[in-house]
Design a protein around this motif. Structure first.
Motif, PDB file in Angstrom:
ATOM      1  N   LEU A 175       0.830  -1.202   0.000  1.00 18.86           N
ATOM      2  CA  LEU A 175       0.000   0.000   0.000  1.00 18.86           C
ATOM      3  C   LEU A 175       0.866   1.254   0.000  1.00 18.86           C
ATOM      4  N   ARG A 176       1.974   1.195   0.713  1.00 14.04           N
ATOM      5  CA  ARG A 176       2.901   2.331   0.773  1.00 14.04           C
ATOM      6  C   ARG A 176       3.467   2.645  -0.607  1.00 14.04           C
ATOM      7  N   ALA A 186       3.670  13.058  -1.441  1.00 17.18           N
ATOM      8  CA  ALA A 186       4.221  11.705  -1.610  1.00 17.18           C
ATOM      9  C   ALA A 186       5.107  11.330  -0.422  1.00 17.18           C
ATOM     10  N   LEU A 187       5.947  12.258   0.030  1.00 22.60           N
ATOM     11  CA  LEU A 187       6.811  11.995   1.177  1.00 22.60           C
ATOM     12  C   LEU A 187       5.998  11.770   2.445  1.00 22.60           C
ATOM     13  N   LEU A 188       4.939  12.566   2.626  1.00 20.47           N
ATOM     14  CA  LEU A 188       4.097  12.421   3.811  1.00 20.47           C
ATOM     15  C   LEU A 188       3.368  11.081   3.807  1.00 20.47           C
ATOM     16  N   TYR A 247       5.890   8.375   4.636  1.00 15.79           N
ATOM     17  CA  TYR A 247       6.276   8.402   6.055  1.00 15.79           C
ATOM     18  C   TYR A 247       5.158   7.860   6.944  1.00 15.79           C
ATOM     19  N   ALA A 248       3.925   8.339   6.726  1.00 14.54           N
ATOM     20  CA  ALA A 248       2.812   7.919   7.576  1.00 14.54           C
ATOM     21  C   ALA A 248       2.539   6.422   7.444  1.00 14.54           C
ATOM     22  N   GLN A 282       3.253   0.744   9.170  1.00 14.38           N
ATOM     23  CA  GLN A 282       3.813  -0.574   8.858  1.00 14.38           C
ATOM     24  C   GLN A 282       4.713  -1.062   9.990  1.00 14.38           C
ATOM     25  N   GLU A 283       5.542  -0.176  10.547  1.00 14.04           N
ATOM     26  CA  GLU A 283       6.421  -0.563  11.645  1.00 14.04           C
ATOM     27  C   GLU A 283       5.628  -0.969  12.877  1.00 14.04           C
TER      28      GLU A 283
END
Length: 224
Positions: free
Chosen positions: A143-144, A192-194, A197-198, A203-204
């Motif tokens: 998804l990321r 895209a960066l946000l 990151y989110a 995921q972590e």
């Protein structure tokens, strides 16, 4: 240049905010459709290997199409506008979601699956309560990737009658106005960066929760 850019952001904040919301809405709609279709296809592929090869091959073929060419072909079928953009984003988001769902389910420890069967779980219960939760971090990685791809492809939306931040970029290119190009490109890049990151943080967290659950399910070794 920087002062001109800040001045442009200040003078056109309302228009840029509306374009940003349109951009986000297109991306969310495209990815939501990809999740609805891609996760079941990934599950079916993991359960039946004969299905996996053609499904993944078709998704790969779609992915290697140049984005502008794909959107142009979709425009010939569906016409100009929002629907065509969303269908294009849906198609481009399919591969990472299908592939990661398939890989995530295949990586689930077979002993855990056998234990679920041993306690009398039905195939659906086993999938819903055991396999999907354990595969979720890998699915989230797909998804990321899909989100970052979709944000980039959505900048092409104005070429087929869509909205979003791409409108500012292509207006700037047409008028040879570098400030307008940056005014559309910078928010798109930050978006895209946000998103990366989110979704990466989520995921972590899911990976940590999965590892804790796996550790809790391990049998305790008897002490001497």
């Amino acid at each position: 240049m920087i002062m001109r850019l800040f001045a442009y952001f200040g003078d056109h904040a309302g228009d840029l905010a509306a374009q940003l919301l349109d951009h986000i809405f297109m991306v969310v709609c495209g990815i939501a459709l990809a999740l609805v279709v891609g996760i079941p296809l990934g599950i079916a592929s993991a359960r039946k290997e004969r299905l996996a090869r053609p499904v993944l091959a078709l998704a790969n073929v779609i992915q290697v199409f140049p984005s502008l060419a794909l959107l142009a072909m979709l425009m010939l079928v569906f016409g100009l506008g929002f629907n065509t953009v969303v269908i294009g984003l849906f198609l481009y988001s399919l591969l990472p979601i299908i592939r990661n769902t398939y890989v995530g389910l295949k990586q689930v420890d077979r002993s855990v699956v056998e234990a679920g069967r041993g306690v009398g779980m039905s195939p659906f219960q086993l999938l819903w309560k055991v396999q999907l939760p354990l595969a979720l971090p890998v699915v989230m990685a797909g998804l990321r990737v899909a989100a970052v791809i979709a944000v980039g492809v959505a900048t092409l939306a104005p070429l087929i009658g869509g909205e979003g931040l791409g409108r500012e970029i292509y207006s700037g290119l047409t008028l040879r106005n570098d400030v307008r190009v940056y005014a559309g490109a910078i928010p798109a890049a930050l978006l895209a960066l946000l998103a990366d990151y989110a979704l990466g943080r989520l995921q972590e967290k899911l990976k940590t929760r999965r590892n804790r659950a796996a550790d809790a399910s391990k049998p305790v070794q008897p002490t001497a």
